[in-house]
Design an enzyme around this catalytic site. Structure first.
Site: not given
Length: 656
Positions: A27, A67, A116, A118, A154-155, A184, A258, A378, A405, A463, A467
């Site tokens: 890249h 990248h 890597g 993203l 951006d990613g 970019n 890219h 919990s 998480e 639940d 769950h």
């Protein structure tokens, strides 16, 4: 003759396009567009010393857009990291080369984290910045006072993890975190606007970040923006408006730069456009000297820091935190927990017995930091030693991550990578799916992070199937370099914590029950049997007719079945298997001794995948074949046929 900023930045561009061309893979666009940002950062701001890549008070740099790895490899080589040579750059992306396609932690000094996937770089940097503040609270500015810088694309900011990470950073007011956004406006599919028209800076401002923008290909503007960001007490994001593939006259500003080599003709045109006359993998002496001089800036700062450390009354404590957990203190705390269990033999869920072990561990191990994704009660990760980490109290020992998480898991990765902290956190096992990409990255990097994953089966009850984890044990066990524990006894619970805290090169996942289970072992002073992965809990009286294997709460079903089978004249041994991975590490002789030659019945309230390594085709597995249901736990076990009676019937048929 000294070198100009443009010449130094063009060195990055040249090395990047040449390495990608030589590999016929990679890249080039990102490093060529980001070269000005990296040059300003590494020559004007970043506190580092290539001669000591482990200097504890160095600034951290994370290339989240991994990248563009040739940007990082180029800068590390140019600034003088001794373990990286020009031949390494020539061998970019080749078998056995340390310059992998994406930066890999441990391959090259100066690579602080594997990136890597993203967004994870940004999120991991949040953990690094938080660790810096927590250690600063303990040891003060003289020993801990550094920044964490990120270059993100951006990613990275489209990925959902950027939301979780940004929220945590804002909540903790991580003013020493600066994200340089390579804005970019290009994605693989075309302009960013084909998939996103959000106002990214407005989003980050809403979190509570400091936001600004600059021309990302203008050194003066970049320098001014970073200098301003260092004056705020908020985390900062700077939109650096860049041109992807900067300097390539026919391809810059397009997605064509890219993920593919520029090609010989475009490289020749780029050299001409940039005024770069040196050949492939050649750096003019004046430019290399300027870079090496920049790389040497930090040597005096490091020496001054080492002198402060040597004179500090906190020297021993600081170095101990950097070294890792005091093994004697760990073993004493585990011994105390086991002694309590042996004295009382209480009937507890493993999430409860885990909490009792943590009561011993938190006070004994400085740097052990707990937390939970809004499930503290919990999960049992919050104990009487509770001292919450906040923007007003970085000296605490417990982090409220909120319902994040993935962000929790990446933050823990960052804290571990920073050093000085051993993080653990809790959520339900079913939500390990949210954490999974970060667990995988920890396994790939070989770093210690501990995930307490409670409510580990249909045993959570009403639940229901949303769950109730059924495939999660199998999926985590399938992950290389990951220890998955499912203790089925009080002693196993204490031993599991000892194993996890001694496993410094892999993440550990502790699958713990909601429902209670009997206590079987009272050997408080005995060997850590969980460390062997599996062992004989109950041997047959006489020659084995059948071997019953159980984990977690289902270990009690195997024990009950063995007693029933005894009454029927069938000699059954019971094997507890709390950790597949540790059992696999044992020698063949030990594994054969434990499993024996008799037919086997395994019982676990989960799907069968993974069990075939311990079972022959004629052996029997009793567990789940699909999703669960909403009902009280005892009814669910009966409904799905996971009972001692089912184990007895299976064993009887095998023996006849």
């Amino acid at each position: 003759m000294s070198a100009t900023h443009n010449e130094m930045a063009n060195a990055i561009r040249a090395l990047s396009m040449d390495a990608v061309q030589a590999a016929n893979s990679g890249h080039p666009g990102a490093p060529m567009g980001q070269a000005d940002i990296a040059t300003v950062l590494f020559t004007k701001f970043l506190k580092y010393d290539p001669q000591d890549h482990k200097w504890a008070d160095r600034d951290r740099f994370v290339l989240s857009s991994g990248h563009g790895s040739m940007l990082l490899y180029s800068v590390l080589y140019l600034s003088g990291y001794p373990d990286l040579t020009m031949n390494d750059l020539r061998n970019f992306r080749q078998m056995g080369s340390k310059t992998a396609g994406h930066p890999e932690y441990g391959n090259v000094n100066g690579v602080e984290v594997t990136t890597g996937p993203l967004g994870q770089g940004v999120a991991t940097a949040v953990g690094m910045a938080l660790a810096e503040r927590m250690l600063n609270a303990r040891f003060g500015d003289d020993l801990v006072d550094h920044y964490t810088y990120v270059i993100a694309g951006d990613g990275c900011l489209m990925e959902g993890i950027s939301h979780e990470a940004a929220g945590i950073a804002a909540q903790m007011k991580l003013g020493k975190l600066i994200v340089l956004w390579d804005d970019n406006s290009i994605t693989i599919d075309g302009g960013v606007d084909v998939s996103s028209t959000e106002d990214t800076l407005a989003r980050f401002k809403a979190y509570g970040w400091d936001t600004s923008s600059c021309d990302g290909n203008n050194a003066d503007e970049i320098e001014a923006a970073i200098a301003a960001a260092k004056k705020t007490d908020k985390p900062s994001i700077i939109s650096c408006k860049t041109i992807i593939g900067y300097g390539a006259p026919h391809k810059q500003g397009t997605s064509a730069t890219h993920g593919a080599p520029l090609g010989a003709d475009e490289i020749a045109a780029t050299r001409k456009a940039l005024g770069w006359s040196a050949g492939p993998f050649e750096i003019p002496e004046n430019i290399l000297s300027a870079w090496r001089e920049a790389g040497g800036r930090g040597a005096s700062e490091r020496k001054a820091w080492q002198e402060r450390l040597a004179a500090s009354a906190e020297k021993e404590a600081f170095e101990a935190r950097q070294t890792g957990i005091d093994q004697a203190a760990l073993e004493a705390a585990i011994a105390a927990a086991k002694a309590d269990f042996a004295a009382d033999m209480p009937v507890l869920a493993t999430r409860q017995s885990s909490a009792k072990v943590l009561e011993k561990l938190y006070p004994a191990i400085p740097g052990l930091i707990g937390g939970s994704a809004d499930l503290s009660g919990s999960n049992g990760t919050k104990t009487s030693a509770y001292d919450p980490v906040t923007a007003e109290n970085y000296g605490g020992n417990y982090i409220h991550y909120g319902v994040r998480e993935f962000g929790m898991a990446t933050t823990m990765n960052g804290m571990t990578l920073h050093g000085g902290i051993t993080p653990l956190s809790g959520t339900f096992l079913v939500f390990a799916d949210y954490s999974r990409p970060a667990i995988r990255l920890a396994a790939l990097m070989g770093v210690q992070v501990i995930h307490v994953l409670t409510h580990d089966s249909i045993g959570l009850g009403e639940d229901g199937p949303t769950h109730q984890p059924v495939e999660h044990l199998a999926s985590l066990r399938a992950m290389p370099n990951t220890l998955v524990f499912r203790p089925g006894d009080l002693m196993e619970m204490a031993e599991t914590w000892e194993c996890a805290l001694k496993a410094t090169t892999s993440p550990s996942c502790l699958a713990l029950s909601r429902q209670s289970m009997p206590a079987y072992r009272s050997d408080a002073g005995g060997e850590n049997l969980t460390a062997k992965g599996a062992y004989v809990l109950r041997e047959a009286q006489g020659k084995r007719d059948v071997t019953l294997i159980g984990t977690g709460t289902e270990l009690s079903l195997a024990m009950e079945a063995a007693e029933t089978l005894k009454g029927k004249g069938i000699n059954a041994a019971v094997v507890s298997m709390p950790c597949f991975e540790l059992f696999e590490q044992q020698g063949h002789a030990y594994r054969h001794e434990v499993l024996g030659d008799a037919p086997r019945v395994a019982v676990e309230a989960a799907v069968k995948q993974g069990w075939d390594r311990w079972l022959a085709p004629h052996d029997v597995f009793i567990g789940m074949t699909g999703f669960g249901a909403s009902a009280p736990a005892p009814e669910l076990y009966k409904h799905f046929g996971i009972t001692a009676e089912a184990v007895v019937n299976a064993a009887t048929k095998l023996v006849k």
